[in-house]
Design an enzyme around this catalytic site. Structure first.
Site, PDB file in Angstrom:
ATOM      1  N   GLU A  44      -7.944 -66.657 -64.035  1.00  0.00           N
ATOM      2  CA  GLU A  44      -9.001 -65.647 -63.957  1.00  0.00           C
ATOM      3  C   GLU A  44     -10.388 -66.191 -64.272  1.00  0.00           C
ATOM      4  O   GLU A  44     -11.375 -65.781 -63.673  1.00  0.00           O
ATOM      5  CB  GLU A  44      -8.717 -64.492 -64.932  1.00  0.00           C
ATOM      6  CG  GLU A  44      -7.563 -63.613 -64.514  1.00  0.00           C
ATOM      7  CD  GLU A  44      -7.399 -62.417 -65.450  1.00  0.00           C
ATOM      8  OE1 GLU A  44      -8.299 -61.583 -65.515  1.00  0.00           O
ATOM      9  OE2 GLU A  44      -6.363 -62.344 -66.136  1.00  0.00           O
ATOM     10  N   HIS A  77      16.176 -77.047 -68.449  1.00  0.00           N
ATOM     11  CA  HIS A  77      17.403 -76.802 -67.689  1.00  0.00           C
ATOM     12  C   HIS A  77      17.135 -76.701 -66.193  1.00  0.00           C
ATOM     13  O   HIS A  77      18.041 -76.404 -65.426  1.00  0.00           O
ATOM     14  CB  HIS A  77      18.089 -75.543 -68.223  1.00  0.00           C
ATOM     15  CG  HIS A  77      18.523 -75.731 -69.657  1.00  0.00           C
ATOM     16  ND1 HIS A  77      19.764 -76.197 -70.006  1.00  0.00           N
ATOM     17  CD2 HIS A  77      17.843 -75.575 -70.814  1.00  0.00           C
ATOM     18  CE1 HIS A  77      19.855 -76.303 -71.318  1.00  0.00           C
ATOM     19  NE2 HIS A  77      18.688 -75.929 -71.837  1.00  0.00           N
ATOM     20  N   LYS A  96      -7.591 -54.038 -56.647  1.00  0.00           N
ATOM     21  CA  LYS A  96      -7.510 -52.753 -57.359  1.00  0.00           C
ATOM     22  C   LYS A  96      -8.184 -51.643 -56.553  1.00  0.00           C
ATOM     23  O   LYS A  96      -7.674 -50.534 -56.463  1.00  0.00           O
ATOM     24  CB  LYS A  96      -8.187 -52.866 -58.736  1.00  0.00           C
ATOM     25  CG  LYS A  96      -7.325 -53.551 -59.787  1.00  0.00           C
ATOM     26  CD  LYS A  96      -7.960 -53.451 -61.172  1.00  0.00           C
ATOM     27  CE  LYS A  96      -7.113 -54.178 -62.202  1.00  0.00           C
ATOM     28  NZ  LYS A  96      -7.602 -54.094 -63.566  1.00  0.00           N
TER      29      LYS A  96
HETATM   30  C1  F6R Z   1      -9.476 -58.847 -66.322  1.00  0.00           C
HETATM   31  C2  F6R Z   1      -8.130 -58.984 -66.870  1.00  0.00           C
HETATM   32  C3  F6R Z   1      -7.013 -58.327 -66.134  1.00  0.00           C
HETATM   33  C4  F6R Z   1      -6.789 -56.900 -66.647  1.00  0.00           C
HETATM   34  C5  F6R Z   1      -5.678 -56.201 -65.873  1.00  0.00           C
HETATM   35  C6  F6R Z   1      -5.377 -54.824 -66.415  1.00  0.00           C
HETATM   36  O1  F6R Z   1     -10.405 -59.398 -67.218  1.00  0.00           O
HETATM   37  O2  F6R Z   1      -7.940 -59.610 -67.866  1.00  0.00           O
HETATM   38  O3  F6R Z   1      -5.860 -59.126 -66.271  1.00  0.00           O
HETATM   39  O4  F6R Z   1      -6.476 -56.926 -68.014  1.00  0.00           O
HETATM   40  O5  F6R Z   1      -6.030 -56.107 -64.543  1.00  0.00           O
HETATM   41  O6  F6R Z   1      -6.527 -54.060 -66.543  1.00  0.00           O
HETATM   42  P1  F6R Z   1      -6.757 -53.228 -67.884  1.00  0.00           P
HETATM   43  O7  F6R Z   1      -6.799 -54.232 -68.971  1.00  0.00           O
HETATM   44  O8  F6R Z   1      -8.051 -52.530 -67.691  1.00  0.00           O
HETATM   45  O9  F6R Z   1      -5.603 -52.301 -68.002  1.00  0.00           O
END
Ligand code: F6R
Length: 353
Positions: free
Chosen positions: A236, A252, A346
């Site tokens: 990320e 393994h 998303k």
């Molecule tokens: C972005 C990040 C992602 C979010 C994940 C869930 O910085 O770390 O891995 O954590 O998409 O989103 P939230 O944390 O808002 O539920």
């Protein structure tokens, strides 16, 4: 990119993720403080299991807590990263939904399912739909303020979840341990932060070593979640392909994956997170694994972790890995804050319902 030029580092980090990473020790203490206001429902301590629902940066705190309290918590802890819930989750499960935005669909869906099963619920978030549902349904809520991206709130995530477990009487009070851990991180910061030179800064040196290669981070026992965290931060923050493995399972199967394609020996770099407090059989196993991998021509870098206990070692490893990912982003010339693919996915998922 000159990693020793603060100007160049800052120019590469317009969203100031470096500043947010530096806040990790303070977050640990602030989150714990906030959790002390948590009023457990009388029945919360009397549970047969704990489930932490979350994705990505909001799930890893659950893994870390699970690893840290493994030897003291009397009930199993499961981290659920998916829409459906395992069948065992029911009325005697404490279910903690952890979502920074409060909008993550997998977490909200699993939380709804837990609610319909009559589980004992709790929510950890900065707001969004999760906070709204908690307010409407009178579900215990720990709301914290954090303007950065979820992955930069790891200190909150760990100490808020740990705080809930402690307030529910499932694990001992961790105030003193967290204070000592935060002090260790503060000391470590002097040689990790952006203004410390490569000669003194282990994170900068590791980032240079990882640059242009595919890191495979592996660890055992309480450091397994830290290996996963290194991997996800390389993905990320640095936009680098990276993977993680867990010992002893690694030995393994993965230990045989060294010969083909030839590029594996050139392109992969194995990072071994090593704790002197591993079980003695694990220590022997790690040593033998490193020897076998090295003689097979693989590049292996061992990182001896610092700390006096599981908590300190796990948090120290995460802190080091977070800085490594920041400097690797700088070497790659990418914005460590932005996550365009994740955001786009998303948005498209939200449109398709
Ligand atoms: C972005 C990040 C992602 C979010 C994940 C869930 O910085 O770390 O891995 O954590 O998409 O989103 P939230 O944390 O808002 O539920």
């Amino acid at each position: 990119m000159d990693l020793d030029s603060l100007e160049e580092l800052r120019a590469n980090d317009p969203g100031a993720l470096g500043v947010l990473i530096a806040e990790f020790p303070q977050q640990v203490l602030q989150g714990w403080e906030l959790a002390q206001g948590w009023e457990p429902r009388p029945q919360d301590g009397d549970v047969s299991a704990v489930a932490i629902l979350g994705m990505g940066g909001s799930a890893i705190g659950g893994d870390l807590v699970n690893a840290i309290v493994a030897d003291t918590c009397p009930v199993p802890i499961h981290v659920v990263r998916d829409y459906p819930l395992p069948g065992f989750i029911g009325q005697d499960t404490l279910v903690i939904a952890s979502s920074h935005s409060g909008e993550t669909e997998e977490t909200l869906s699993a939380f709804e399912e837990a609610r319909s099963r009559g589980a004992r619920l709790a929510a950890v978030t900065t707001g969004g739909s999760l906070a709204e549902i908690a307010h409407e349904e009178d579900i215990p809520l720990l709301e914290f303020a954090h303007p950065g991206p979820p992955r930069a709130a790891i200190g909150f995530s760990v100490s808020l979840i740990l705080g809930i477990l402690s307030r529910a009487g499932l694990v001992p009070d961790a105030s003193g341990d967290l204070k000592r851990a935060a002090a260790l991180l503060d000391r470590a910061a002097v040689h990790l932060r952006e203004d410390s030179s490569t000669a003194e800064n282990r994170a900068k040196r590791i980032a240079r070593m990882l640059y242009g290669r595919i890191p495979v981070i592996y660890a055992a026992e309480h450091l397994a979640p830290a290996a996963r965290r290194w991997k996800t931060q390389c993905n990320e923050v640095s936009k680098t392909a990276a993977y993680f493995e867990i010992l002893p399972e690694f030995d393994h199967n993965a230990i045989e994956g060294t010969g083909f394609p030839e590029a594996a020996q050139r392109d992969l770099v194995l990072v071994s997170l090593f704790s002197a407090s591993y079980d003695e059989r694990t220590v022997r196993r790690v040593r033998l694994t490193e020897e076998i991998l090295s003689s097979a021509g693989m590049a292996v870098e061992e990182v001896k972790v610092e700390g006096e206990n599981r908590l300190e070692e796990a948090l120290w490893s995460v802190y080091l890995g977070d800085y490594v990912s920041l400097y690797l982003a700088a070497l790659n010339g990418v914005d460590p804050h932005a996550t365009p693919n994740l955001d786009s996915l998303k948005q498209q998922m939200a449109r398709s319902d």
